[in-house]
Write an enzyme that holds these catalytic residues in place. Structure first.
Site, short mmCIF file in Angstrom:
data_model
loop_
_atom_site.label_atom_id
_atom_site.label_comp_id
_atom_site.label_asym_id
_atom_site.label_seq_id
_atom_site.Cartn_x
_atom_site.Cartn_y
_atom_site.Cartn_z
N GLN A 186 -19.48 36.90 -3.94
CA GLN A 186 -19.29 35.93 -2.85
C GLN A 186 -19.34 34.51 -3.40
OE1 GLN A 186 -22.59 37.12 -0.38
NE2 GLN A 186 -23.96 37.13 -2.12
N TYR A 205 -36.82 32.65 10.95
CA TYR A 205 -36.18 33.93 10.60
C TYR A 205 -37.09 34.75 9.68
CZ TYR A 205 -32.78 37.14 8.56
OH TYR A 205 -32.13 38.27 8.11
N GLN A 206 -37.49 34.16 8.56
CA GLN A 206 -38.23 34.94 7.53
C GLN A 206 -39.57 35.42 8.08
OE1 GLN A 206 -36.21 34.67 4.83
NE2 GLN A 206 -35.74 32.52 4.52
N ASP A 252 -33.07 35.29 -1.53
CA ASP A 252 -33.65 33.95 -1.59
C ASP A 252 -35.17 33.99 -1.76
OD1 ASP A 252 -34.77 34.03 1.31
OD2 ASP A 252 -32.63 34.41 1.58
N GLU A 277 -31.50 43.54 -4.26
CA GLU A 277 -30.53 42.48 -3.94
C GLU A 277 -29.31 42.69 -4.85
OE1 GLU A 277 -30.03 39.42 -1.98
OE2 GLU A 277 -28.17 39.61 -3.13
N ASP A 317 -26.87 47.79 -5.85
CA ASP A 317 -26.38 48.20 -4.53
C ASP A 317 -27.48 48.93 -3.76
OD1 ASP A 317 -24.64 48.91 -2.49
OD2 ASP A 317 -24.12 50.79 -3.48
N ALA A 318 -27.74 48.47 -2.54
CA ALA A 318 -28.84 49.04 -1.75
C ALA A 318 -28.60 50.51 -1.41
CB ALA A 318 -29.02 48.22 -0.48
N ASP A 340 -32.73 42.33 5.18
CA ASP A 340 -32.41 40.91 5.33
C ASP A 340 -31.03 40.68 4.72
OD1 ASP A 340 -32.30 38.18 5.49
OD2 ASP A 340 -33.66 37.83 3.81
N TYR A 392 -28.04 29.02 12.99
CA TYR A 392 -27.21 30.23 13.04
C TYR A 392 -26.28 30.14 14.25
CZ TYR A 392 -30.09 32.70 9.54
OH TYR A 392 -30.72 33.09 8.39
#
Ligand code: SPD
Length: 369
Positions: free
Chosen positions: A99, A129-130, A154, A174, A205-206, A224, A293
């Protein structure tokens, strides 16, 4: 150089169906009605030059894979609207394997992390959010020990999990290492989460990670992710949720980013339906407000597997009693027990539109139709 300002204005002209000559003096040019602030015939300063920035304002946009001009204010996730942030300076822009990663200093919200043109966090409102995505699940079970974070590169969610001293192991999977590196460089208050010795980082890859995870291994899993376009597409599909349920212990909990009730009721309904089939404990929708957001809110899908019942609405492990939460160098900015309870209150329109939420919230157990 990216973000040729003239091209951007060209795009606005095309949208309006009017084409003005570049030789007409600026003051006589017709400013496209769709965006009065797109007076971009003067080139952007280098420090503000990016294809998402017009006249010093960043807006979320729809990228065009075929290279045709970008259509502003028309992201497929939130058609017909965009939130703009005034840019002080672009600090970083790079294409990773997955990305585009952009960081800029904004006028009003501190530094901003943007992935593929979509705001992921700002220094000012990331807490909303977190803190919620981490403490809504972890305060709902007693003594969480093993926690998995999917995404979250992050580090902000790790920072929040670390407040729970019962936690012994925090795995994070991640996919994009560049997000972690960029966070360590520009967002040290979030990336501090990686410094906790309980954190085990897995880059990859999750889906693959979960496939290999031991059954019943985790007390809590926190997803997340970014929005389900691009690398995160699979993270809203049934096989993914089945793998999550398998990796959770009986009575284990999932908290999954679940978009905006103002914009994505169909997606929310689909996700809830999948989770009702998959998680045999309880399934709830909660939400928080994050000004930067789209629509200013974001939701969470909170589920538990069959086993010891989990009462998400009356948390067994309130944050005020969580050992370690006050020792943390950074005070909680958003989350507290009242915010926890309030997060499950749903507006009438949402209950009407998403039929599976109609009788929610329930105290313990399933979301009934
Ligand atoms: N529409 C943006 C949703 C972003 C969710 N993920 C944010 C990552 C912050 N840790």
């Amino acid at each position: 150089m990216e973000g040729d300002a003239g091209r951007d204005l060209g795009c606005q002209k095309i949208m309006d169906g009017k084409v003005t000559s570049d030789k007409i003096p600026m003051e006589k040019k017709v400013i496209p009605s769709c965006c009065i602030k797109a007076m971009a015939s003067a080139p952007e300063l280098d420090a503000k030059c990016h294809s998402t920035v017009v006249s010093g304002w960043f807006s979320e946009f729809r990228s065009s894979p075929d290279g045709t001009p970008r259509t502003y204010y028309n992201n497929p996730m939130w058609p017909g609207e965009a939130h703009s942030l005034q840019v002080e300076k672009i600090l970083y822009k790079e294409q990773s394997e997955y990305q585009e990663v952009l960081v800029f200093e904004s006028f009003a919200y501190g530094k901003v992390l943007v992935l593929d043109g979509i705001v992921q966090l700002t220094e000012k409102d990331e807490c909303a959010y977190q803190e919620m995505i981490a403490h809504l699940p972890l305060c709902s079970i007693s003594s969480p020990k093993n926690v998995l974070v999917v995404g979250g590169g992050d580090g902000g969610v790790l920072r929040e999990i670390a407040r729970h001293s019962s936690v012994e192991c925090i795995d994070i999977c991640e996919i994009d290492k560049m997000v972690i590196d960029v966070s360590k460089k520009f967002f040290p208050d979030l990336a501090v989460g990686f410094e906790d010795p309980r954190v085990q980082l897995h880059i990859g890859d999750a889906i693959e990670f979960l496939r290999n995870a031991k059954e019943g291994m985790y007390d809590a899993i926190i997803v997340d992710s970014s929005d389900p376009v691009g690398p995160a597409q699979e993270l809203v599909e049934k096989p993914f949720f089945e793998m999550i349920a398998r990796a959770l212990r009986p009575g284990g909990v999932l908290c999954n980013m679940a978009e905006s009730m103002w914009l994505h009721t169909h997606l929310i309904e689909d996700m809830i339906s999948i989770c009702r089939q998959t998680f045999k404990g309880s399934v709830h929708y909660a939400w928080t407000n994050v000004p930067t957001y789209p629509s200013g809110v974001i939701g969470f899908l909170i589920c538990s597997t069959a086993g010891p019942p989990v009462d998400f609405l009356n948390p067994i492990n309130p944050i005020e009693k969580v050992e370690g939460s006050r020792k943390s160098s950074r005070e909680l900015r958003f989350y507290n027990s009242e915010m926890h309870a309030a997060a499950f209150a749903l507006p009438s329109f949402l209950k009407r539109e998403v039929s599976v939420l109609r009788d929610s919230p329930t105290s313990v157990g399933r979301v009934y139709v």
